[in-house]
Design a protein around this motif. Structure first.
Motif, PDB file in Angstrom:
ATOM      1  N   TRP A  86      48.691 -35.405  62.375  1.00  0.00           N
ATOM      2  CA  TRP A  86      49.557 -36.778  62.597  1.00  0.00           C
ATOM      3  C   TRP A  86      51.326 -36.187  62.272  1.00  0.00           C
ATOM      4  O   TRP A  86      52.015 -36.738  62.951  1.00  0.00           O
ATOM      5  N   LEU A 101      46.522 -34.953  67.781  1.00  0.00           N
ATOM      6  CA  LEU A 101      46.102 -36.248  67.150  1.00  0.00           C
ATOM      7  C   LEU A 101      44.560 -36.227  67.417  1.00  0.00           C
ATOM      8  O   LEU A 101      44.168 -37.009  66.918  1.00  0.00           O
ATOM      9  N   LEU A 127      44.931 -46.845  67.374  1.00  0.00           N
ATOM     10  CA  LEU A 127      45.967 -46.439  66.684  1.00  0.00           C
ATOM     11  C   LEU A 127      46.584 -45.091  67.432  1.00  0.00           C
ATOM     12  O   LEU A 127      47.692 -44.669  67.569  1.00  0.00           O
ATOM     13  N   THR A 128      45.657 -44.114  67.571  1.00  0.00           N
ATOM     14  CA  THR A 128      46.074 -43.088  68.201  1.00  0.00           C
ATOM     15  C   THR A 128      46.962 -43.032  69.340  1.00  0.00           C
ATOM     16  O   THR A 128      47.981 -42.317  69.523  1.00  0.00           O
ATOM     17  N   TYR A 131      50.435 -44.758  68.266  1.00  0.00           N
ATOM     18  CA  TYR A 131      51.241 -43.692  67.924  1.00  0.00           C
ATOM     19  C   TYR A 131      51.675 -42.690  68.885  1.00  0.00           C
ATOM     20  O   TYR A 131      52.916 -42.211  68.557  1.00  0.00           O
ATOM     21  N   LEU A 134      54.648 -44.135  70.679  1.00  0.00           N
ATOM     22  CA  LEU A 134      55.883 -44.122  69.472  1.00  0.00           C
ATOM     23  C   LEU A 134      56.573 -43.002  69.683  1.00  0.00           C
ATOM     24  O   LEU A 134      57.813 -43.039  69.493  1.00  0.00           O
TER      25      LEU A 134
END
Length: 377
Positions: A86, A101, A127-128, A131, A134
């Motif tokens: 990550w 990831l 979450l992956t 993220y 982002l």
């Protein structure tokens, strides 16, 4: 012919190698771009060290869990791999690092127990891609991560599970082979005991009779010697048939031979009437009962009479052998033949009982069904 199953270590090494080769498709292209496209030597060196460390840690954790060496400390290894993967998109200039990831997902269900792996995989599935958005990764990459994380976790679990199944299959085959060998040894030992125990006891008895008449009746001695020769020849034949595993016997012949041996020892015994229409499958196991009963009467008691009864009806065939030697039978002197008979009769679907009857007699009873049980040889 059973299929060949490779050794577990060979299968595990293949799984680890194929997994690392698959993971290289997620990280090696970005590393190559760092060296060629971006011409960033420092970034390439750092990326190379990081990729090598991730691959080495991944391979070690996968190997240890395949070998059932799971430890709580492996969670720290999984966390370190996830942190490195990550962090790579933040340090590398190439957007291809976003594929890294997905790398930790394959270890979630391998390192963690199922009750922990399910919520962790669900959280990573959410979450992956968040993220990834982002980080500004392409929409196709983010969409791939939505499906790639649960698939990676599931494939890791299935891979380890299948490996353990194959390993247990190999162990089960080995255990079945050992069990089959042990059962065959017991069968051979039981058959050999029944054949030689009866025959050698009969030979010893005939020799004693010949010795008693040595100075008084030469004709009787010659008769006993001829009988010893006959028994010895039959014993050799029986042993050969036992070794081949095809020994067949006749209940009528066994009961007649038993009666003759007991009468020669001075024990009153008359052969019973045996119907020629008895089912074929009862002759061999009940014949063994007659042999062992005669051996036990001669060896373990001082009986004066022995009665044999055979009863056949629609329900099956029953043989009962009674002698008056129980009162003089020494405790714990039963030998190993009766347990073997119980196993043999039980395997044929019948019932076997042997013991003192309470009136000074010793009773041996064996009953077999009229139809052979399924799988009975």
């Amino acid at each position: 012919m059973q299929p060949w199953i490779p050794r577990p270590t060979a299968i595990a090494a293949t799984i680890v190698g194929m997994t690392v080769l698959t993971l290289s498709g997620f990280m090696v292209p970005a590393l190559w771009n760092e060296a060629v496209a971006a011409r960033d030597a420092a970034g390439f060196a750092a990326g190379l060290v990081g990729v090598a460390a991730v691959f080495a840690g991944y391979a070690r954790l996968l190997w240890l869990n395949l070998m059932r060496r799971t430890r709580p400390a492996h969670r720290l290894g999984l966390a370190a791999i996830a942190l490195a993967c990550w962090t790579a998109p933040l340090l590398g200039a190439d957007q291809g690092w976003g594929n890294a990831l997905l790398v930790p997902s394959g270890l979630i269900a391998v390192v963690l127990p199922v009750r922990e792996a399910v919520p962790v995989a669900a959280a990573a599935t959410v979450l992956t891609p968040v993220y990834g958005m982002l980080l500004g990764l392409p929409a196709l990459t983010v969409l791939y991560e939505v499906t790639g994380v649960p698939l990676g976790a599931f494939s890791g679990y299935v891979t380890v599970w299948l490996f353990h199944v194959v390993q247990e299959l190999r162990e089960a085959r080995a255990e079945l082979a050992r069990s089959a060998v042990g059962e065959e040894r017991q069968r051979f030992a039981r058959d050999l005991h029944d054949v030689l125990g009866h025959s050698l006891q009969a030979v010893a008895l005939r020799a004693e009779v010949a010795e008693r008449f040595l100075d008084r009746d030469g004709g009787r001695v010659r008769k006993e010697l001829a009988e010893i020769q006959r028994i010895a020849r039959e014993s050799v034949r029986d042993v050969r048939e036992v070794v081949r595993g095809y020994r067949a016997t006749s209940l009528a012949a066994e009961l007649a031979g038993m009666s003759a041996v007991l009468r020669a020892a001075g024990i009153r015994c008359d052969p019973p009437e045996v119907s020629p229409a008895l089912p074929a499958h009862v002759h061999e196991p009940l014949g063994w009962v007659a042999r062992e009963a005669a051996t036990n009467v001669l060896r373990h008691s001082t009986a004066t009479w022995c009665e044999i009864g055979v009863r056949a009806d629609g329900g099956g065939v029953r043989v009962e052998i009674v002698n008056d030697g129980a009162a003089r039978r020494s405790a714990g002197d039963a030998g190993s033949g009766l347990p073997g008979l119980a196993e043999r009769i039980a395997a044929a679907g019948g019932e076997f009982h042997a013991g003192p009857a309470g009136d000074g007699t010793f009773r041996v009873t064996a009953a077999l069904p009229a139809a052979p049980v399924e799988g009975d040889a």
